[in-house]
Design a protein around this motif. Structure first.
Motif, PDB file in Angstrom:
ATOM      1  N   PRO A 426       0.829  -1.211   0.000  1.00  0.00           N
ATOM      2  CA  PRO A 426       0.000   0.000   0.000  1.00  0.00           C
ATOM      3  C   PRO A 426       0.860   1.257   0.000  1.00  0.00           C
ATOM      4  O   PRO A 426       1.974   1.266   0.507  1.00  0.00           O
ATOM      5  CB  PRO A 426      -0.798  -0.128   1.312  1.00  0.00           C
ATOM      6  N   ALA A 427       0.314   2.285  -0.571  1.00  0.00           N
ATOM      7  CA  ALA A 427       1.026   3.561  -0.575  1.00  0.00           C
ATOM      8  C   ALA A 427       1.162   4.083   0.841  1.00  0.00           C
ATOM      9  O   ALA A 427       0.290   3.876   1.693  1.00  0.00           O
ATOM     10  CB  ALA A 427       0.285   4.565  -1.455  1.00  0.00           C
ATOM     11  N   SER A 428       2.264   4.753   1.099  1.00  0.00           N
ATOM     12  CA  SER A 428       2.551   5.212   2.460  1.00  0.00           C
ATOM     13  C   SER A 428       1.532   6.225   2.959  1.00  0.00           C
ATOM     14  O   SER A 428       1.351   6.384   4.164  1.00  0.00           O
ATOM     15  CB  SER A 428       3.952   5.815   2.520  1.00  0.00           C
ATOM     16  N   ASP A 429       0.880   6.922   2.027  1.00  0.00           N
ATOM     17  CA  ASP A 429      -0.075   7.945   2.447  1.00  0.00           C
ATOM     18  C   ASP A 429      -1.514   7.435   2.484  1.00  0.00           C
ATOM     19  O   ASP A 429      -2.442   8.198   2.737  1.00  0.00           O
ATOM     20  CB  ASP A 429       0.018   9.178   1.554  1.00  0.00           C
ATOM     21  N   ASP A 430      -1.715   6.130   2.205  1.00  0.00           N
ATOM     22  CA  ASP A 430      -3.057   5.559   2.302  1.00  0.00           C
ATOM     23  C   ASP A 430      -3.469   5.446   3.762  1.00  0.00           C
ATOM     24  O   ASP A 430      -2.681   5.023   4.607  1.00  0.00           O
ATOM     25  CB  ASP A 430      -3.107   4.167   1.669  1.00  0.00           C
ATOM     26  N   TYR A 433      -9.369   2.642   7.821  1.00  0.00           N
ATOM     27  CA  TYR A 433     -10.080   2.599   9.095  1.00  0.00           C
ATOM     28  C   TYR A 433     -10.848   1.285   9.161  1.00  0.00           C
ATOM     29  O   TYR A 433     -11.327   0.776   8.139  1.00  0.00           O
ATOM     30  CB  TYR A 433     -11.068   3.760   9.216  1.00  0.00           C
ATOM     31  N   ASN A 434     -10.972   0.723  10.384  1.00  0.00           N
ATOM     32  CA  ASN A 434     -11.879  -0.409  10.514  1.00  0.00           C
ATOM     33  C   ASN A 434     -13.302   0.118  10.532  1.00  0.00           C
ATOM     34  O   ASN A 434     -13.540   1.334  10.504  1.00  0.00           O
ATOM     35  CB  ASN A 434     -11.551  -1.269  11.745  1.00  0.00           C
ATOM     36  N   LEU A 435     -14.255  -0.778  10.579  1.00  0.00           N
ATOM     37  CA  LEU A 435     -15.649  -0.362  10.434  1.00  0.00           C
ATOM     38  C   LEU A 435     -16.215   0.279  11.700  1.00  0.00           C
ATOM     39  O   LEU A 435     -17.376   0.651  11.744  1.00  0.00           O
ATOM     40  CB  LEU A 435     -16.498  -1.555   9.995  1.00  0.00           C
ATOM     41  N   LEU A 436     -15.377   0.410  12.715  1.00  0.00           N
ATOM     42  CA  LEU A 436     -15.764   1.184  13.899  1.00  0.00           C
ATOM     43  C   LEU A 436     -15.206   2.595  13.819  1.00  0.00           C
ATOM     44  O   LEU A 436     -15.345   3.378  14.755  1.00  0.00           O
ATOM     45  CB  LEU A 436     -15.255   0.485  15.168  1.00  0.00           C
ATOM     46  N   GLY A 437     -14.520   2.908  12.664  1.00  0.00           N
ATOM     47  CA  GLY A 437     -13.973   4.243  12.479  1.00  0.00           C
ATOM     48  C   GLY A 437     -12.618   4.451  13.098  1.00  0.00           C
ATOM     49  O   GLY A 437     -12.124   5.579  13.186  1.00  0.00           O
ATOM     50  N   GLY A 446      -9.828  -8.462   5.609  1.00  0.00           N
ATOM     51  CA  GLY A 446     -11.042  -7.959   6.221  1.00  0.00           C
ATOM     52  C   GLY A 446     -11.647  -6.815   5.412  1.00  0.00           C
ATOM     53  O   GLY A 446     -11.193  -6.475   4.326  1.00  0.00           O
ATOM     54  N   ILE A 447     -12.690  -6.229   5.989  1.00  0.00           N
ATOM     55  CA  ILE A 447     -13.379  -5.112   5.345  1.00  0.00           C
ATOM     56  C   ILE A 447     -12.980  -3.832   6.069  1.00  0.00           C
ATOM     57  O   ILE A 447     -13.057  -3.747   7.300  1.00  0.00           O
ATOM     58  CB  ILE A 447     -14.903  -5.316   5.381  1.00  0.00           C
ATOM     59  N   TYR A 448     -12.553  -2.834   5.310  1.00  0.00           N
ATOM     60  CA  TYR A 448     -12.084  -1.580   5.884  1.00  0.00           C
ATOM     61  C   TYR A 448     -12.701  -0.411   5.113  1.00  0.00           C
ATOM     62  O   TYR A 448     -13.376  -0.598   4.098  1.00  0.00           O
ATOM     63  CB  TYR A 448     -10.552  -1.495   5.826  1.00  0.00           C
ATOM     64  N   ILE A 449     -12.428   0.792   5.595  1.00  0.00           N
ATOM     65  CA  ILE A 449     -12.879   2.005   4.927  1.00  0.00           C
ATOM     66  C   ILE A 449     -11.655   2.780   4.455  1.00  0.00           C
ATOM     67  O   ILE A 449     -10.725   3.044   5.226  1.00  0.00           O
ATOM     68  CB  ILE A 449     -13.738   2.877   5.867  1.00  0.00           C
ATOM     69  N   LYS A 450     -11.655   3.138   3.166  1.00  0.00           N
ATOM     70  CA  LYS A 450     -10.580   3.939   2.593  1.00  0.00           C
ATOM     71  C   LYS A 450     -11.224   5.026   1.734  1.00  0.00           C
ATOM     72  O   LYS A 450     -12.071   4.739   0.888  1.00  0.00           O
ATOM     73  CB  LYS A 450      -9.664   3.069   1.734  1.00  0.00           C
ATOM     74  N   ASN A 451     -10.844   6.247   1.996  1.00  0.00           N
ATOM     75  CA  ASN A 451     -11.405   7.381   1.256  1.00  0.00           C
ATOM     76  C   ASN A 451     -12.935   7.390   1.300  1.00  0.00           C
ATOM     77  O   ASN A 451     -13.611   7.665   0.306  1.00  0.00           O
ATOM     78  CB  ASN A 451     -10.925   7.361  -0.189  1.00  0.00           C
ATOM     79  N   GLY A 452     -13.467   7.025   2.459  1.00  0.00           N
ATOM     80  CA  GLY A 452     -14.907   7.068   2.646  1.00  0.00           C
ATOM     81  C   GLY A 452     -15.668   5.914   2.014  1.00  0.00           C
ATOM     82  O   GLY A 452     -16.909   5.919   1.988  1.00  0.00           O
ATOM     83  N   LYS A 453     -14.952   4.887   1.521  1.00  0.00           N
ATOM     84  CA  LYS A 453     -15.590   3.775   0.818  1.00  0.00           C
ATOM     85  C   LYS A 453     -15.148   2.451   1.413  1.00  0.00           C
ATOM     86  O   LYS A 453     -13.977   2.274   1.754  1.00  0.00           O
ATOM     87  CB  LYS A 453     -15.213   3.832  -0.682  1.00  0.00           C
TER      88      LYS A 453
END
Length: 458
Positions: A426-430, A433-437, A446-453
């Motif tokens: 992954p890019a260093s600036d990525d 968040y987990n699904l608890l924020g 797993g399932i995560y949130i990146k850039n609001g998605k």
């Protein structure tokens, strides 16, 4: 009389040629293995830089057994160390507990006193487990490895709880190729515990009917199982995560199973008996190694004949099981209830079903119980998300009038919001968040949130 009996017992031990078991004096003293090696009756000697434990000994209430940095401790066949005080196993870097020979099966550490406790950090346990039963104390295990546990200390795993207790935490640990399950407790001993950010890999190598995580949830105890990887060895009898209340004990606490990656087990996640549970945001993939589909193989299995408690299921990816979700008995199960966002039982659904089935038939949800099940807002394994097509992958009252109804419309609309991505580098600036924020430095499966998605990390 007790003193006379003790003297007679000691005399019989001496007469038989056995060494008397060392018991610490219970004055608040801290014992290390170096100190024990200087006590003739302790059974601890030094050989090639390791402490060899050749017989049982007991650390009394108020006393502490401490493992020091870089200690190597080798336990003999059948040896058990009883700690009625406190276990302070917190080396700064690491320490190892293992067996003294290839033929030895030590029983490990038994921490039992009501007011005792244990802190395990930076430890490696090979062939040796922890049995914990401190009713008024707690166990913390952090950054430890438990591997090749022989199953001799307990029938309940590398860490086994044998009495009810609260405040336990097991986090950042590795459980690898243990003979029985990794963590467990008895059917009458519910515990309060957080099991967080651990790796469970190919446990239950004996291929017993024991999931890698095998817990009892009842009473006022809360249990949280989160952010773990539970990777099976394709064993035909061992499941992933199993939580039960087989004795039908009263309950007011909640089980939460969230954001785990569960794969290649006999089944994914199973609950048995009455309880309140939340199962959400898990990736449950290819848990299909049951040889008889009538006996298991579900991504999520819910069984309860009492009709008590409730199970809330949201936002899981359910893929490659013999069944998606199976419901047996009369539990109250909410897999999505979207009618009223302000309702107390509102559930957006968000579960995604992919390629679950057996014997040439797809089964996303099988309601083999009598209760009505709401399952709205989900994405089903059909080309068109309408009632005609979804009916093909749901088994319920429409197929057998003795069963409860599944209310699955409306389904999810549009894209599910989950994309497959590869983040080996992954890019260093990525930022994830987990699904608890909560921010995650380097996400695993797993399932995560990146850039609001939402993104699915494989």
């Amino acid at each position: 009389m007790k003193k006379i009996y003790a003297l007679l017992l000691l005399a019989s031990v001496v007469a038989s040629g056995q060494a008397a078991t060392f018991v610490s004096d219970g004055t608040g003293k801290v014992y290390t293995f170096e100190m024990l090696s200087q006590i003739d009756t302790s059974g601890v000697t030094v050989s090639d830089g390791a402490y060899v434990v050749s017989q049982d000994f007991t650390i009394s209430e108020l006393d502490t057994l401490r493992i020091m940095n870089n200690d190597v401790i080798k336990m003999g066949n059948g040896v058990s160390v009883s700690i009625d005080g406190y276990a302070d196993f917190t080396p700064a870097d690491t320490a190892l507990v293992t067996r003294d020979s290839d033929s030895s099966n030590p029983k490990g550490f038994r921490i039992f006193a009501d007011n005792g406790g244990a802190t395990l950090r930076n430890m490696r346990f090979e062939y040796v487990g922890i049995t914990f039963g401190c009713a008024n104390g707690s166990l913390l295990a952090d950054n430890c490895t438990f591997t090749l546990h022989n199953g001799k200390s307990s029938s309940s795993g590398a860490i086994a709880f044998n009495s009810s207790c609260d405040g336990n935490v097991i986090e950042n640990c590795n459980f690898i190729e243990n003979t029985l399950n990794a963590i467990g407790c008895g059917a009458t001993n519910p515990v309060g515990v957080i099991i967080r950010n651990n790796l469970f890999y190919h446990n239950t190598t004996a291929n017993r009917n024991k999931p890698q995580i095998n817990m009892t949830c009842a009473g006022a105890y809360d249990m949280v199982i989160t952010d773990n990887q539970v990777i099976g060895g394709q064993f035909t009898l061992s499941g992933g995560i199993g939580v039960s209340n087989m004795m039908g004990m009263g309950f007011s606490g909640t089980l939460t199973v969230e954001n785990n990656y569960v794969t290649e087990n006999r089944y994914g996640i199973a609950t048995i008996g009455p309880m309140n549970a939340v199962i959400r945001y898990n990736e449950i993939i290819d848990n299909c190694y049951e040889t008889n589909a009538n006996n298991g193989g579900s991504c999520i299995s819910i069984y309860d004949s009492s009709g008590k408690g409730s199970i809330y299921i949201e936002g899981n990816r359910l893929e490659g099981g013999l069944w998606g979700i199976t419901i047996i008995g009369s539990p109250e199960v909410n897999v999505g209830k979207t009618d009223n966002p302000d309702a107390e039982d509102y559930n957006p659904g968000g579960n995604v079903f992919v390629n679950n089935g057996n014997n040439g038939v797809l089964y996303d949800l099988y309601n083999n119980g009598t209760s009505t099940v709401y399952a709205q807002g989900n994405t089903w394994n059909v080309a068109v998300q309408d009632s005609i097509h979804i009916e093909e992958v749901v088994y319920h009252q429409a197929d057998d009038e003795s069963l409860g109804l599944v209310i699955f419309m409306p389904a999810a609309s549009g894209n599910t919001g989950i994309d497959d991505i590869n983040i080996d580098n992954p890019a260093s600036d990525d930022t994830y968040y987990n699904l608890l924020g909560q921010p995650v430095a380097r996400p695993s499966h797993g399932i995560y949130i990146k850039n609001g998605k939402k993104v699915l990390v494989r």
